[in-house]
Design a protein around this motif. Structure first.
Motif, PDB file in Angstrom:
ATOM      1  N   VAL A 155       0.804  -1.226   0.000  1.00  0.00           N
ATOM      2  CA  VAL A 155       0.000   0.000   0.000  1.00  0.00           C
ATOM      3  C   VAL A 155       0.838   1.277   0.000  1.00  0.00           C
ATOM      4  O   VAL A 155       0.328   2.341  -0.331  1.00  0.00           O
ATOM      5  N   HIS A 156       2.084   1.169   0.403  1.00  0.00           N
ATOM      6  CA  HIS A 156       2.995   2.331   0.419  1.00  0.00           C
ATOM      7  C   HIS A 156       2.376   3.524   1.154  1.00  0.00           C
ATOM      8  O   HIS A 156       2.361   4.635   0.651  1.00  0.00           O
ATOM      9  N   ALA A 157       1.864   3.268   2.357  1.00  0.00           N
ATOM     10  CA  ALA A 157       1.187   4.303   3.129  1.00  0.00           C
ATOM     11  C   ALA A 157       2.072   4.917   4.210  1.00  0.00           C
ATOM     12  O   ALA A 157       1.751   5.967   4.742  1.00  0.00           O
ATOM     13  N   PHE A 158       3.181   4.256   4.537  1.00  0.00           N
ATOM     14  CA  PHE A 158       4.055   4.740   5.593  1.00  0.00           C
ATOM     15  C   PHE A 158       5.435   5.025   5.032  1.00  0.00           C
ATOM     16  O   PHE A 158       5.969   4.238   4.252  1.00  0.00           O
ATOM     17  N   VAL A 159       6.002   6.138   5.455  1.00  0.00           N
ATOM     18  CA  VAL A 159       7.367   6.481   5.068  1.00  0.00           C
ATOM     19  C   VAL A 159       8.306   5.688   5.973  1.00  0.00           C
ATOM     20  O   VAL A 159       8.088   5.603   7.180  1.00  0.00           O
ATOM     21  N   GLY A 160       9.329   5.120   5.390  1.00  0.00           N
ATOM     22  CA  GLY A 160      10.297   4.373   6.184  1.00  0.00           C
ATOM     23  C   GLY A 160      10.944   5.249   7.251  1.00  0.00           C
ATOM     24  O   GLY A 160      11.183   6.432   7.039  1.00  0.00           O
ATOM     25  N   GLU A 161      11.177   4.659   8.385  1.00  0.00           N
ATOM     26  CA  GLU A 161      11.813   5.385   9.495  1.00  0.00           C
ATOM     27  C   GLU A 161      12.794   4.437  10.168  1.00  0.00           C
ATOM     28  O   GLU A 161      12.387   3.461  10.807  1.00  0.00           O
ATOM     29  N   ALA A 162      14.065   4.725  10.008  1.00  0.00           N
ATOM     30  CA  ALA A 162      15.082   3.896  10.664  1.00  0.00           C
ATOM     31  C   ALA A 162      14.872   3.939  12.171  1.00  0.00           C
ATOM     32  O   ALA A 162      14.699   5.012  12.750  1.00  0.00           O
ATOM     33  N   GLY A 163      14.825   2.787  12.800  1.00  0.00           N
ATOM     34  CA  GLY A 163      14.694   2.724  14.251  1.00  0.00           C
ATOM     35  C   GLY A 163      13.285   2.917  14.775  1.00  0.00           C
ATOM     36  O   GLY A 163      13.102   3.067  15.984  1.00  0.00           O
ATOM     37  N   ARG A 164      12.269   2.900  13.897  1.00  0.00           N
ATOM     38  CA  ARG A 164      10.883   3.119  14.347  1.00  0.00           C
ATOM     39  C   ARG A 164      10.489   2.120  15.426  1.00  0.00           C
ATOM     40  O   ARG A 164       9.958   2.488  16.469  1.00  0.00           O
ATOM     41  N   ARG A 165      10.754   0.845  15.176  1.00  0.00           N
ATOM     42  CA  ARG A 165      10.360  -0.203  16.125  1.00  0.00           C
ATOM     43  C   ARG A 165      11.035   0.013  17.482  1.00  0.00           C
ATOM     44  O   ARG A 165      10.381  -0.064  18.529  1.00  0.00           O
ATOM     45  N   ASP A 166      12.320   0.311  17.484  1.00  0.00           N
ATOM     46  CA  ASP A 166      13.039   0.537  18.742  1.00  0.00           C
ATOM     47  C   ASP A 166      12.520   1.773  19.466  1.00  0.00           C
ATOM     48  O   ASP A 166      12.331   1.761  20.687  1.00  0.00           O
ATOM     49  N   ARG A 167      12.272   2.845  18.713  1.00  0.00           N
ATOM     50  CA  ARG A 167      11.774   4.086  19.310  1.00  0.00           C
ATOM     51  C   ARG A 167      10.410   3.872  19.936  1.00  0.00           C
ATOM     52  O   ARG A 167      10.166   4.259  21.091  1.00  0.00           O
ATOM     53  N   LEU A 168       9.501   3.240  19.206  1.00  0.00           N
ATOM     54  CA  LEU A 168       8.161   3.024  19.744  1.00  0.00           C
ATOM     55  C   LEU A 168       8.172   2.064  20.934  1.00  0.00           C
ATOM     56  O   LEU A 168       7.422   2.251  21.896  1.00  0.00           O
ATOM     57  N   GLY A 169       9.027   1.052  20.879  1.00  0.00           N
ATOM     58  CA  GLY A 169       9.142   0.135  22.010  1.00  0.00           C
ATOM     59  C   GLY A 169       9.624   0.848  23.254  1.00  0.00           C
ATOM     60  O   GLY A 169       9.090   0.656  24.358  1.00  0.00           O
ATOM     61  N   ALA A 170      10.637   1.705  23.087  1.00  0.00           N
ATOM     62  CA  ALA A 170      11.164   2.464  24.225  1.00  0.00           C
ATOM     63  C   ALA A 170      10.117   3.420  24.774  1.00  0.00           C
ATOM     64  O   ALA A 170       9.950   3.548  25.991  1.00  0.00           O
ATOM     65  N   GLU A 171       9.384   4.086  23.884  1.00  0.00           N
ATOM     66  CA  GLU A 171       8.334   4.998  24.342  1.00  0.00           C
ATOM     67  C   GLU A 171       7.222   4.227  25.052  1.00  0.00           C
ATOM     68  O   GLU A 171       6.693   4.690  26.061  1.00  0.00           O
ATOM     69  N   GLY A 172       6.882   3.062  24.537  1.00  0.00           N
ATOM     70  CA  GLY A 172       5.856   2.234  25.180  1.00  0.00           C
ATOM     71  C   GLY A 172       6.267   1.801  26.570  1.00  0.00           C
ATOM     72  O   GLY A 172       5.463   1.835  27.513  1.00  0.00           O
ATOM     73  N   ARG A 173       7.513   1.378  26.709  1.00  0.00           N
ATOM     74  CA  ARG A 173       8.009   0.980  28.047  1.00  0.00           C
ATOM     75  C   ARG A 173       8.016   2.180  28.994  1.00  0.00           C
ATOM     76  O   ARG A 173       7.657   2.054  30.171  1.00  0.00           O
ATOM     77  N   ALA A 174       8.399   3.348  28.501  1.00  0.00           N
ATOM     78  CA  ALA A 174       8.414   4.547  29.348  1.00  0.00           C
ATOM     79  C   ALA A 174       7.005   4.913  29.812  1.00  0.00           C
ATOM     80  O   ALA A 174       6.803   5.272  30.975  1.00  0.00           O
ATOM     81  N   VAL A 175       6.030   4.798  28.921  1.00  0.00           N
ATOM     82  CA  VAL A 175       4.645   5.077  29.301  1.00  0.00           C
ATOM     83  C   VAL A 175       4.179   4.093  30.368  1.00  0.00           C
ATOM     84  O   VAL A 175       3.559   4.469  31.365  1.00  0.00           O
ATOM     85  N   SER A 176       4.509   2.824  30.176  1.00  0.00           N
ATOM     86  CA  SER A 176       4.110   1.807  31.156  1.00  0.00           C
ATOM     87  C   SER A 176       4.732   2.060  32.518  1.00  0.00           C
ATOM     88  O   SER A 176       4.088   1.854  33.547  1.00  0.00           O
ATOM     89  N   GLU A 177       5.965   2.517  32.534  1.00  0.00           N
ATOM     90  CA  GLU A 177       6.634   2.813  33.814  1.00  0.00           C
ATOM     91  C   GLU A 177       5.998   4.006  34.500  1.00  0.00           C
ATOM     92  O   GLU A 177       5.880   4.030  35.731  1.00  0.00           O
ATOM     93  N   ARG A 178       5.587   5.016  33.726  1.00  0.00           N
ATOM     94  CA  ARG A 178       4.970   6.210  34.319  1.00  0.00           C
ATOM     95  C   ARG A 178       3.581   5.927  34.854  1.00  0.00           C
ATOM     96  O   ARG A 178       3.163   6.509  35.850  1.00  0.00           O
ATOM     97  N   TRP A 179       2.827   5.069  34.227  1.00  0.00           N
ATOM     98  CA  TRP A 179       1.444   4.842  34.598  1.00  0.00           C
ATOM     99  C   TRP A 179       1.290   3.491  35.220  1.00  0.00           C
ATOM    100  O   TRP A 179       0.354   3.050  35.691  1.00  0.00           O
TER     101      TRP A 179
END
Length: 66
Positions: A42-66
């Motif tokens: 579908v070519h709907a998302f622009v590639g982003e190096a490190g997207r998976r790592d960034r989102l995983g880190a942000e998800g873990r940070a949110v879980s730690e805060r809440w």
């Protein structure tokens, strides 16, 4: 091409996150998996190096805060 977006309730997904039934990092990983699966067609998302790592880190940070 078929249905690329399977039935998925965002309301249920949000409720599972709020209830702690789904980890934020796991939800982010699942979203990244789905992007990897359908984006070549579908070519709907622009590639982003490190997207998976960034989102995983942000998800873990949110879980730690809440």
């Amino acid at each position: 091409m078929g249905n690329l977006v399977g039935p998925r309730s965002l309301t249920r997904a949000a409720a599972a996150l709020r209830a702690g039934e789904t980890a934020v990092a796991a939800a982010a990983a699942g979203t990244c998996d789905r992007i990897d699966e359908v984006n070549p067609r579908v070519h709907a998302f622009v590639g982003e190096a490190g997207r998976r790592d960034r989102l995983g880190a942000e998800g873990r940070a949110v879980s730690e805060r809440w």
